[in-house]
Design an enzyme around this catalytic site. Sequence first.
Site, short mmCIF file in Angstrom:
data_model
loop_
_atom_site.label_atom_id
_atom_site.label_comp_id
_atom_site.label_asym_id
_atom_site.label_seq_id
_atom_site.Cartn_x
_atom_site.Cartn_y
_atom_site.Cartn_z
N GLU A 1 1.21 -0.23 -4.93
CA GLU A 1 0.38 0.91 -5.29
C GLU A 1 1.25 2.15 -5.27
OE1 GLU A 1 -3.45 3.40 -3.62
OE2 GLU A 1 -1.78 2.79 -2.35
N ASP B 1 0.82 -1.21 0.00
CA ASP B 1 0.00 0.00 0.00
C ASP B 1 0.86 1.26 0.00
OD1 ASP B 1 -2.68 1.31 0.43
OD2 ASP B 1 -1.66 2.01 2.22
#
Length: 605
Positions: A286, A258
């Site tokens: 990400e 993340d």
Amino acid sequence: MTHFLRGAARASLAAALLLTGCAKETLTPGAGAPTAVAPATSNATVVNGVMMQGFYWDVPTSTPAGTWWQNLGSKATELSQAGITAVWLPPAYKGSGALDVGYGVYDRYDLGEFNQKGTVATRYGTIGQLQSAIGALHGQGVQVYEDMVMNHFTSADAQELANGQYNVYTSFTYPGRNNTYSNYQWHWGNFTATQQAPNNGWYQWKAYDFQPYANGDAYDNLLGSEIQYNNNPSNVNETIGWGNWITTKLSLDGYRLDATKHMYTPFVNQWLDAVKGTSGRFAVSEAWFRNLGDMNNYAASTGGRTSLFDVPLHYLFNDMSNGNGNWDMRGLQFAGFTEANGALSVSFVDNHDTDQTGGALFSPVSNLKMLAYAYILTRDKGYPCVFYRDYYEYGLGAQIKKLIAIRKANGYGAAAEYTSVNDANVYAYSRAGDASHKGLLELLNDGGSAASKGITTPFKSASLTDATGNNAGTITTDANGYAVFPVGARSYAVWVPTGGTTTPPPTGGTTAVAFNVNYSGTVSGQDVYVLGSTAQLGAWNTANAIKLSGAAYPIWKGTINLTSGTSVSFKYIRKDAAGNVLYEGGADRTFTPTGTSQTRNDTWQ
């Protein structure tokens, strides 16, 4: 990720279009002859694999099957039968309370096991339900990737005085867990800054790990108490230890990292080397850059250790959706990070952030969504990710399942763009097939009227049918492969040579393959690696090659989990710290993993 606190991306979509679109196209003379696209090796951990994001923002706390973990476990068989080969789980650890979606991390060691923040279960259920769901998925040959949130913590246990300046909530002692699994505690010195009520202002007492880059689109502070990784080896070692712990605890096959653009990049690389390492597990990060140049730069800065979600391609789909028939479909030619670096690209249409109403990244592909799915599921490059909500709640499951079946049966061989055929409404693309698979021809039409295109396909004197069922009848090509192919208004077609979608390649579990190679041609600083055709073997990217142990020199050894029943090609290579590579001679080695374990005893060619 909890992007609602993140600033808007500053790079313009126009720049992304310039980088991804028509500047690269080449016109080929003749009636619809293709422009060749360089072949790429898929980075999926199963050949032509398809990932599913197994959640969305604010999933219900109760489903007909029970908790969300029980819901996912109950779908294991149907997901496997639909051709889903991996599921990305939401953050599985305790957040700020019973309703936290997991990105407001409180305790990464609490997987729904301890009474903390007023609840034992997370939003998704208990640790037992989670492990049962993973067991059900693994039992059907579906891999599991966990969402790794390593940027921050929220909802501390107590306030403390940070640097003699600020009374802030930065004391994480986890009394409810009482040192189970780890006795590491977090205090203000472990962080650079924190964001807290009443005005969500930032209180900073240390330099951030890095300064803004990419025109200010990447920056350190994101949410909660920002963990310091630069010049803080204890934090680094603890987070690496946690990564290895949760990998073992949940038998993970891979990771979704993340908000990596908010973290110190050398730490991300160090974590991947220490946790993912040479295991053959998958990782995707990400790094939310709309600009393709920034995506390429980040891929270079992480050295090929991690795949990246194709954010520029998502925004092209969003533009297509917003145009709703008035967007130029030639923008899909050679598009996105998927075309620029397919071996490291995870393509997607929507996700939990782009679908989250009111979120900073809200940018749904509301119109013509199946055209976008047809694009990513037939392409030769990239590892496509299907969004749970599209499949199960927006009514697209049957169509997506059909496209996955086409992908598995026909998505092989050289790819071609049809730059002399494509126009503002219709985009065409083909795969030539190989010795065992018949290939495909795809047409996407965002126009309000049906269209027909004369195209010279790779399929000579062949009969083709639309495997999607959107068009009836059979089209027969001439000796040159030419025919006129229809596609409906605001629709898509995937024409395949007759009989081309009846026998998908096998999918299943994994085989633990022991590689033993006899090679004495190394000096100090050189090691032997295995490199091959699947992501488990590095996807022919030397940066991702799997290092073997020289403890039994001159025999170099390593065990790698490979997909059972799927043929792989590989070679042994020698590499040094500077990245210099020597390949062994001879043809590629090829074999098909079978059974639960297998041993290869080889000699360097």
